[in-house]
Every structure is written in structure tokens, then in C-alpha cells.
Design an enzyme around this catalytic site. Structure first.
Site, PDB file in Angstrom:
ATOM      1  N   HIS A  98       0.725  -1.220   0.079  1.00  0.00           N
ATOM      2  CA  HIS A  98      -0.009  -0.024  -0.202  1.00  0.00           C
ATOM      3  C   HIS A  98       0.775   1.267  -0.085  1.00  0.00           C
ATOM      4  CE1 HIS A  98      -3.679   2.430   1.338  1.00  0.00           C
ATOM      5  NE2 HIS A  98      -2.501   3.215   1.856  1.00  0.00           N
ATOM      6  N   GLU A  99       1.772   1.453   0.966  1.00  0.00           N
ATOM      7  CA  GLU A  99       2.674   2.545   1.078  1.00  0.00           C
ATOM      8  C   GLU A  99       3.479   3.070  -0.273  1.00  0.00           C
ATOM      9  OE1 GLU A  99       1.859   4.531   3.277  1.00  0.00           O
ATOM     10  OE2 GLU A  99       0.618   3.433   4.355  1.00  0.00           O
ATOM     11  N   HIS A 150       1.647   4.287  -3.075  1.00  0.00           N
ATOM     12  CA  HIS A 150       1.381   5.995  -2.984  1.00  0.00           C
ATOM     13  C   HIS A 150       2.468   6.406  -3.976  1.00  0.00           C
ATOM     14  CE1 HIS A 150      -1.891   6.632  -0.517  1.00  0.00           C
ATOM     15  NE2 HIS A 150      -1.640   5.887   0.351  1.00  0.00           N
ATOM     16  N   GLU A 200      -6.168   6.492  -2.526  1.00  0.00           N
ATOM     17  CA  GLU A 200      -5.800   5.569  -1.533  1.00  0.00           C
ATOM     18  C   GLU A 200      -6.554   4.194  -2.030  1.00  0.00           C
ATOM     19  OE1 GLU A 200      -5.449   4.771   1.785  1.00  0.00           O
ATOM     20  OE2 GLU A 200      -4.179   6.729   1.514  1.00  0.00           O
ATOM     21  N   HIS A 227      -9.609   7.857   3.175  1.00  0.00           N
ATOM     22  CA  HIS A 227      -9.537   6.520   3.409  1.00  0.00           C
ATOM     23  C   HIS A 227     -10.966   5.822   3.252  1.00  0.00           C
ATOM     24  CE1 HIS A 227      -5.815   8.266   5.081  1.00  0.00           C
ATOM     25  NE2 HIS A 227      -5.358   7.318   4.822  1.00  0.00           N
TER      26      HIS A 227
END
Length: 519
Positions: free
Chosen positions: A333-334, A337, A357, A421
Site C-alpha cells: 500500500h505505502e 502511494h 487511496e 480513506h
């Protein structure tokens, strides 16, 4: 998102009689080496003035090449930022699609004509900085910079100041807030947060193989030199690079400081491999360079975040410093980004922020499935290992996002007002439906029951095709201002490229969007 066709050759739908597999392969990006990407960007910039004229930009406008994606069939997608009389145009980004036969089309973040009466600001930079700090809710807020820009992301383009305000958010996350102020009136036009949250023995993935440097440091020499550091409770800098005497790392418990480093290092490696092997991308930026990871941020910090400024991922240790946020899907996920910042640049607010997101959830989940790790089997639950709520429940659910109590299952005109989110919910739901379909089912031991807005039945096309469609849409058709309607357009175009406009996959994309009320 505005798509403008500029005909400079005869367009073709593809090779006559080509199989579906051949078509997919032809429309899939090839992984460029760092020198190849550098050369492609240099060539794009050399021809930028001619490209600007060809797509109808004014004499005051210029293009700055930012990313290049090349498909196996020779199609080149070049992403540009735009300037006006030398000033950055925020919301003016565009992608030029050039087929091998010369046919060209353009995807623009805005269809507005970029023009302002003048570039002299009535409101001085100092005033803009002062008002941006005054409006901030962060602790220790301070304006670190202000630059003059053209704001074109919403409404009529205007001369503006972009101020960066740094500080600390309420939960301890560092803040890098970008505030847009009208340079004529001093009115705040927009603001968004640039810090995006959401052999060793790991805590979550069991015994894993790590690529480390010969000096026994957590340095992955196979994947761009990715390094993992121990912040040891600090909140700035890089901390200390993990080292070990025998190259056997961690013991699977949070009390061993190496354990979180193992999870983060492993997650970065798997994400890198997923991007390269499945999506044809050589690292986050496509340039073969690695980001780095920092673990043990702060004290009992219950979050993880990506920062473009440091080009790094940072992980807290969770409540009581017992559940580091270094699980595989969180790592994916990170890093995603960073991928989004390097491609579409989806602005981190309103609907584009929700899509930002969702992209991290979609590809983070895909990384988890790709890993095929029996200690952390793939699922459509986000953060199920880190117990961030303290009751054993996941952070988010893709099959029915509202199960978390805050996220939206379907699109409506108010979804952009939610926290990003939670406005991600409809896109996460779309991806689940496109992958697996609606109704009750069990996957890898997890039960799901996905509804639809209109009560329709959706048949999935499989997760692999779904994430290939999403990535192609992200990397070649989405822009900084893409909203849900624009995401539908982008994914349909991606499905058409990969599988054909009359394919079952194309129809499934349209059906899945309709099932979450995007038509």
C-alpha cells in the site's frame, strides 16, 4: 479527465486475427532500464515544443516530460506537466499517447483553456504564507515555501500561490500540507496533505528469504539498493541501517528490533517484484531506483506513511509497540502511494484522493496475493494482520467497504466529502467485483458477500486481469484530477487496449462500475 483526439496518422484497432493473449501482451508495458527511461524522457523533452504545438497549446504554454510508458506494440504514453509563462500549471498535466503508426491522442486533466490576465500577484507571498499557517490545524505549523503557480485543477484557471506548511498531525504523523491561495484575492482555493498514510523471521510472513548486502546490512542490491533503517523511536532523519553479524535476521517477535525490519524489507522486495513481473515497471518511478524504509517511528505510533519528499516508507510500532504496521499489504500500500505520485499524481483530496487511496489498497492487496505466502495468504481485507482497531478486525473490507463503519459502498455526489480513506470504498468495491464478482463466496479461507447498488449479479474476470486494467488506467490514462467518472473512462480505455472494446473484459468493467453506481 478530458480525452482529446489529435489525428496524425491512420488508427488501427490492432492486428487482425490476433489472439486475446497476443493483444494483452502487445498492450502491456515493457520494463525500461534506467538508461532506457532516461533516454526516453530526454527524447520526449527534446520534442516537447513540437508536441505542444501539435496538441494545440498556446505560445505561452510549455511541456515538461515527467514519465514515459512504452507498450510492447510500440505505443508510447508520455506524461507531461504544463507551464504557463514559466509558471507551473497545477491541474494542467496531460498524457500524449503515440501509436507506432503515428496516430496520436491526448488525455488532459482539464479541458479549460490555460490563460490568466497577468502573472503579477496582488497578494504577496508573505501574506499567502501567513494565512496558510493560520488556517492549519497541525502542531508546530510553519510555512517552508511559497511558489507562484497557475491553479487549473478546479474552475477557471487563476494565478495563485502554493504554500507548503509543515508540522505534526494529531496522531503524530508528520504533515506536509499544500495550500493554494488566490494571488488576486487571498482566498484559499484548495488544500491537500502530501504525506500519504495509510533468511529472516518476520512477524507476519513467517520465514522469508532476504536479499542483503555482503556486509550483512538490510540493503537489497538486487532491487535498486533498497535499504531498511531503524529510527529507534525517532521522528526524523533515516536512523541507523540495520546490520547483523551472521545474516540471520529477527525472531518473529516485536521485542526483537530486527523483526519489523525483516517485514518491511521483505514487503519492499515483493512489491518491487510484483511491479516488474506483473506490470512491467522497473521500480516505483520506473527508473530502477529504490525507495527506502524506516521502522520503529515514534513511540506506539499507530500508522504508516509514504513521503515523496524523502521517497521513503515509514512504519510505526502500533499500540503498545506490539503490532508494527509492517504487514505485506501495508508495505505494498505505502509503496503504491509512490507509484501513484510518479504516474497519475492523483491529488490527495476529494474523489481523486479516494482513488489514490484505493489504488494503494488495490495494488497492496494484489502484492499480497502475488507473494503466495502461506503465513499471510492473499485476501481482500486491508491490514488484517496489524490489528489497528485492537479487536482483531481489519482496517478496511473490499467486498463491502461499509463494514468498517465509515467507508462508502457506492458512489454518490457526496462521496468526495469523506476522508480519502473512506471515499476509496467505491473503487475498492469495484475492484473486488471486477475480480471476483458479487454474492457469497470463500477465498483462501475468508468469507465474502459482496452486494451491488442495483441488485445486479456481477461475474468477475479474475484478479490478474483486474489489476492489469487498473494499472494501465493509472499509468497511461488517469491524471491528477481524475474523479470516479474519469476512472470509469480510464479503465474502459485500458480494457479496450488490453482485451478489445467488444471483449468480455470490457463489458465486465462497465458492469462493475454500474454495480457501484458509476455510469
Amino acid at each position: 479527465m478530458v480525452v482529446v483526439g489529435i489525428q496524425s496518422g491512420s488508427a488501427t484497432a490492432g492486428t487482425t486475427g490476433a489472439t486475446a493473449a497476443n493483444r494483452e501482451a502487445a498492450a502491456t508495458a515493457v520494463a525500461l532500464s534506467a538508461p532506457e527511461r532516461t533516454a526516453a524522457l530526454k527524447g520526449a523533452q527534446a520534442g516537447a515544443a513540437a508536441t505542444a504545438r501539435a496538441i494545440g497549446l498556446s505560445e505561452q504554454e510549455a511541456l515538461v516530460a515527467r514519465d514515459v510508458v512504452k507498450d510492447a506494440d510500440g505505443t508510447v504514453h508520455t506524461r507531461y506537466e504544463r507551464t504557463y509563462e514559466g509558471l507551473p500549471v497545477l491541474g494542467g498535466d496531460l498524457v500524449v499517447h503515440q501509436k507506432k503508426n503515428g496516430a496520436r491522442s491526448t488525455t488532459k486533466a482539464t479541458g479549460a483553456r490555460i490563460s490568466v490576465a497577468g502573472t503579477q500577484a496582488a497578494v504577496p507571498a508573505a501574506t499567502a504564507k501567513k494565512s496558510a499557517v493560520a488556517a492549519s490545524e497541525e502542531k508546530n505549523a510553519a510555512a517552508t515555501s511559497a511558489r507562484k503557480v497557475i491553479w487549473a485543477a478546479t474552475g477557471k484557471p487563476v494565478l495563485a500561490w502554493e504554500t507548503v506548511v509543515t508540522g505534526v498531525q494529531a496522531d503524530g504523523t508528520p504533515s506536509e500540507r499544500h495550500v493554494i491561495t488566490d494571488a488576486a484575492t487571498g482566498k484559499q482555493l484548495h488544500a491537500y496533505e502530501a504525506i500519504e498514510t495509510g533468511s529472516g523471521t518476520s512477524q507476519y510472513s513467517g520465514a522469508v528469504t532476504l536479499d542483503t548486502a555482503p556486509s550483512f546490512t538490510l540493503t537489497d542490491t538486487v532491487r535498486g539498493g533498497h535499504k531498511t533503517y531503524d529510527l529507534n523511536g525517532g521522528t526524523n532523519g533515516t536512523g541507523t541501517l540495520f546490520t547483523d553479524a551472521d545474516d540471520v535476521w529477527g525472531d518473529g517477535t516485536p521485542t526483537n528490533r530486527q523483526t519489523a525490519g525483516v517485514d518491511a524489507h521483505y514487503g519492499a522486495a515483493v512489491t518491487w517484484d510484483f511491479y516488474k513481473n506483473e506490470l512491467g515497471r522497473n521500480g516505483i518511478r520506473g527508473d530502477g531506483a529504490a525507495a527506502y524504509s524506516r521502522v520503529h517511528y515514534g513511540n506506539a505510533y499507530v500508522n504508516a506513511f509514504w513521503s515523496d519528499q524523502c521517497f521513503c516508507m515509514t512504519y510505526g510500532d502500533g499500540a503498545g509497540n506490539a503490532k508494527p504496521l509492517t504487514s505485506l499489504d501495508v508495505a505494498g500500500h505505502e509503496m503504491t502511494h509512490g507509484l501513484t505520485a510518479a504516474t497519475a499524481g492523483l491529488r490527495y483530496s476529494r474523489e481523486s484522493g479516494g482513488l489514490n487511496e484505493a489504488t494503494s489498497d488495490i495494488l497492496g492487496t494484489s502484492v499480497e496475493f502475488f507473494a503466495a505466502n502461506t503465513s499471510d495468504a492473499g485476501d481482500y481485507l486491508i491490514g488484517e494482520k496489524i490489528d489497528i482497531r485492537g479487536n482483531g478486525t481489519p482496517l478496511r473490507y473490499m467486498d463491502k467497504p461499509s463494514r468498517d463503519g465509515s467507508s462508502a459502498d457506492y458512489w454518490d455526489r457526496n462521496v468526495g466529502r469523506l476522508d480519502v480513506h473512506h471515499s476509496s470504498g467505491p473503487a475498492n468495491h469495484f475492484f473486488y467485483l471486477l475480480s471476483e464478482g458479487s454474492g457469497a463466496k470463500t477465498i483462501n479461507g475468508v468469507s465474502y458477500d459482496s452486494p451491488t447498488f442495483d441488485g445486479s449479479t456481477v461475474t468477475g474476470i479474475g484478479r490478474v486481469k483486474a489489476y492489469k486494467i487498473w494499472y494501465k488506467a493509472l499509468s497511461t490514462y488517469m491524471t491528477s484530477s481524475t474523479d470516479y467518472k474519469g476512472a470509469r473512462t480510464a479503465t474502459l480505455q485500458a480494457a479496450s487496449d488490453l482485451y478489445g472494446a467488444t471483449s468480455a473484459e470490457y463489458t465486465a468493467v462497465a458492469t462493475a462500475w454500474k454495480a457501484i453506481n458509476v455510469k
